[in-house]
Design a protein around this motif. Structure first.
Motif, PDB file in Angstrom:
ATOM      1  N   SER A  71      42.651  34.733  43.114  1.00  8.95           N
ATOM      2  CA  SER A  71      41.369  35.388  42.388  1.00  8.95           C
ATOM      3  C   SER A  71      40.041  34.931  42.653  1.00  8.95           C
ATOM      4  CB  SER A  71      41.884  35.261  40.717  1.00  8.95           C
ATOM      5  OG  SER A  71      40.914  35.611  39.968  1.00  8.95           O
ATOM      6  N   CYS A 127      48.115  36.160  47.963  1.00  7.54           N
ATOM      7  CA  CYS A 127      48.687  37.250  47.264  1.00  7.54           C
ATOM      8  C   CYS A 127      50.200  37.575  47.957  1.00  7.54           C
ATOM      9  CB  CYS A 127      47.681  38.723  47.220  1.00  7.54           C
ATOM     10  SG  CYS A 127      46.446  38.622  46.301  1.00  7.54           S
ATOM     11  N   GLY A 172      39.187  36.037  46.221  1.00  7.96           N
ATOM     12  CA  GLY A 172      39.031  37.475  46.003  1.00  7.96           C
ATOM     13  C   GLY A 172      37.741  38.001  45.462  1.00  7.96           C
ATOM     14  N   ALA A 207      42.679  35.107  50.273  1.00  9.19           N
ATOM     15  CA  ALA A 207      42.939  35.606  48.973  1.00  9.19           C
ATOM     16  C   ALA A 207      44.217  36.495  49.385  1.00  9.19           C
ATOM     17  CB  ALA A 207      41.935  36.420  48.246  1.00  9.19           C
ATOM     18  N   SER A 212      44.895  35.368  36.063  1.00  5.60           N
ATOM     19  CA  SER A 212      44.420  35.452  37.405  1.00  5.60           C
ATOM     20  C   SER A 212      44.657  36.642  38.057  1.00  5.60           C
ATOM     21  CB  SER A 212      45.092  34.281  38.409  1.00  5.60           C
ATOM     22  OG  SER A 212      45.120  33.024  37.693  1.00  5.60           O
ATOM     23  N   GLY A 213      43.315  36.919  38.829  1.00  6.18           N
ATOM     24  CA  GLY A 213      43.195  38.201  39.467  1.00  6.18           C
ATOM     25  C   GLY A 213      41.929  39.092  39.425  1.00  6.18           C
ATOM     26  N   THR A 214      41.359  39.013  38.448  1.00  5.32           N
ATOM     27  CA  THR A 214      40.044  39.688  38.574  1.00  5.32           C
ATOM     28  C   THR A 214      38.999  39.478  39.138  1.00  5.32           C
ATOM     29  OG1 THR A 214      39.063  38.563  36.505  1.00  5.32           O
ATOM     30  CG2 THR A 214      40.549  40.318  35.911  1.00  5.32           C
ATOM     31  N   GLY A 215      38.733  38.031  39.150  1.00  8.20           N
ATOM     32  CA  GLY A 215      37.700  37.369  40.053  1.00  8.20           C
ATOM     33  C   GLY A 215      36.372  37.291  39.220  1.00  8.20           C
ATOM     34  N   CYS A 237      43.381  41.684  42.474  1.00  9.95           N
ATOM     35  CA  CYS A 237      42.885  40.952  43.360  1.00  9.95           C
ATOM     36  C   CYS A 237      43.379  41.422  44.819  1.00  9.95           C
ATOM     37  CB  CYS A 237      43.380  39.400  43.095  1.00  9.95           C
ATOM     38  SG  CYS A 237      43.097  38.227  44.400  1.00  9.95           S
ATOM     39  N   HIS A 290      41.078  44.421  45.445  1.00 10.18           N
ATOM     40  CA  HIS A 290      39.979  43.834  46.140  1.00 10.18           C
ATOM     41  C   HIS A 290      39.698  43.643  47.401  1.00 10.18           C
ATOM     42  CE1 HIS A 290      38.213  41.738  42.062  1.00 10.18           C
ATOM     43  NE2 HIS A 290      37.966  43.087  42.233  1.00 10.18           N
ATOM     44  N   CYS A 291      40.935  42.664  47.828  1.00 13.94           N
ATOM     45  CA  CYS A 291      41.058  42.155  49.553  1.00 13.94           C
ATOM     46  C   CYS A 291      40.884  43.351  50.396  1.00 13.94           C
ATOM     47  CB  CYS A 291      42.241  41.357  49.353  1.00 13.94           C
ATOM     48  SG  CYS A 291      42.151  39.967  48.504  1.00 13.94           S
TER      49      CYS A 291
END
Length: 360
Positions: A246, A224, A249, A220, A143-146, A196, A199-200
């Protein structure tokens, strides 16, 4: 004023064990017994029967294991597409990506290139894709890339690292089963989770910010913080919350943009092959000037999870290497505009960028 009409993922299923419903999801989408489903699977799962034995294969369906040691490239996409065309009797019924951001991006790109002429590098940019992609499904295992929700597929081409950003890129179906993330190593979990988080920060502090992006970005960001700063979550809660961070984000970027860390890490990936998550972390660690609060929090998270980032990755680069990275980075105009406003060129100069890279 005209507003962008963005597509979203039309169907999503969430829950531990939901991967087991893949067969019933795919069955109505099969075009014929000669039109296979192609499963692109991260090769870390080679020999992992817990996952691979649950992939529903029938007729001429096949699993293609994909190496993710390096960032995905346009050539890798072209090779996969060529292999599929040469070894299948009909256009596939669908492409199913099972893995992290790299595999999900490859699945999106392959599904586009099966219905569009030319090479993947021809479509790096915004809204260049002419024909609808074939049916494609995204199943994240980290999880994380979106990548599971975004309208881009980021690839390293011969000249640049840039996404195929189009209305045909998003998945038709996503399966969010957090159980698939249970064996991710701690450092990888951190780097991808930080993608992620970054990103935010970049979305929420950017000039492109609007209520749509802000709402998803704040959600998001809070998730996190819970996952990376609080100690009271069970492993399952942590996995589920990061999976939703994710997703949100990725949604927050749809109507805004990323910023300085992503712009600079793209060049590290292109020149040095640094993977996206860790590249973002290496860059973000030096961006107090642009994101003071975000970087302070990042350092606290890093400390809490005993993460040591690589140092000196730019130590032996030539002037030509720096020039190439700076040129790639400065070409990402929307990212700089979002980060620093219309006058960004007065703030971020080649000299300034070189000094930042030299710290890494």
């Amino acid at each position: 004023m005209s507003y962008k009409n963005f597509p979203m993922v039309p169907r999503v299923i969430f829950g531990r064990g939901s991967f087991n419903q893949l067969s019933e999801i795919l069955a109505p989408k099969r075009l014929s017994i000669h039109a296979p489903f192609i499963f692109l699977v991260d090769d870390v799962f080679k020999g992992n029967a817990w996952l691979t034995s649950r992939i529903p294969l029938s007729y001429e369906d096949k699993i293609v294991f994909v190496s993710t040691i390096k960032e995905p490239t346009t050539i890798q996409v072209d090779d996969l597409v060529e292999d599929i065309i040469l070894t299948t009797k009909a256009l596939p019924s669908g492409i199913i990506g099972i893995g992290g951001g790299s595999v999900l991006d490859l699945a999106k790109a392959v599904s586009i290139m099966l219905t569009n002429e030319g090479e993947a590098k021809d479509y790096q940019g915004w809204d260049l894709v002419k024909n609808e992609a074939i049916y494609h499904v995204g199943i994240p295992t980290i999880s994380g890339t979106g990548a599971e929700v975004s309208r881009t597929t980021v690839l390293i081409g011969p000249e640049k690292k840039l996404g195929i950003n189009s209305d045909f890129t998003p998945f038709d179906q996503v399966i969010l089963d957090s159980e698939l993330t249970k064996d991710v190593p701690t450092d990888q979990w951190f780097y991808t989770g930080m993608d992620c988080y970054i990103h935010c920060i970049e979305s929420l502090t950017g000039t492109y910010l609007n209520t749509f992006s802000e709402t998803y970005g704040n959600m998001a960001l809070e998730l996190c913080k819970e996952v990376f700063l609080e100690n009271n979550l069970t492993k399952t809660e942590s996995e589920e919350k990061l999976m939703m961070a994710s997703w949100h984000g990725g949604m927050s970027i749809a109507y805004s943009q990323v910023g300085v860390a992503h712009a600079m890490s793209y060049a590290l990936a292109f020149l040095l092959g640094v993977k996206h998550g860790i590249g973002n972390c290496i860059v973000f660690d030096h961006l107090e000037e642009f994101y003071p609060e975000g970087v302070t929090l990042f350092k606290a998270m890093k400390q809490q999870h005993n993460i040591t980032l690589p140092q000196g990755i730019c130590a032996n680069l030539s002037d030509a290497d720096f020039d190439k990275m700076i040129s790639i980075t400065l070409n990402l105009v929307p990212l700089w505009e979002n980060a620093l406003g219309k006058n960004w060129k007065t703030i971020i100069t080649p000299k300034k960028l070189k000094e930042l890279y030299q710290k890494m």
